[in-house]
Design a protein around this motif. Sequence first.
Motif: not given
Length: 171
Positions: A84-111
Amino acid sequence: FVESLAPLVEADKFACVLAQFPSSFRPVKENIAYLGQLRDGLAGLPVVVEFRHADWVREETFDLLRRLDLGYCCVDEPRLRGLMPPVGIATSSTAYVRFHGRNAATWWAHEEAWERYNYTYRQEELAGWAPKIKALEQKAETTLVYFNNHYVGQAVRGARDLLQLLLPDLG
């Protein structure tokens, strides 16, 4: 499920249901219909949808979510193909943002699962979100911001740093 939330709703301690979908959940006819079923099943409750594949990021999706009164979960995560790209949009009365971190090196490859979220946000990365969050606050009744990069308490630091950017007068 809805009945189990009643005590939280009655105590005014309930914000919303976050419906998270896997990256395999793409914008196809059956999944779009499922969003309508989700709305029907959770009627009367604020619901925010977190997609995990960039194919959902299009105006048709945002229009659908508005029609269904489902919130869109804005996410910050590594800039990897399909995420998902970092899009800031509200589509209802509740806006919600989650910061997952940007650890690209281990996003798909981790033990271990925690390796994906082992990330400390830099001030300039958070600064890019401050205007988006302020804009969301103008459009929504409730704005929720969560940090999911929880390994060794990095989320606490990120939340504190973001708060300083949003409300610098707090000192």
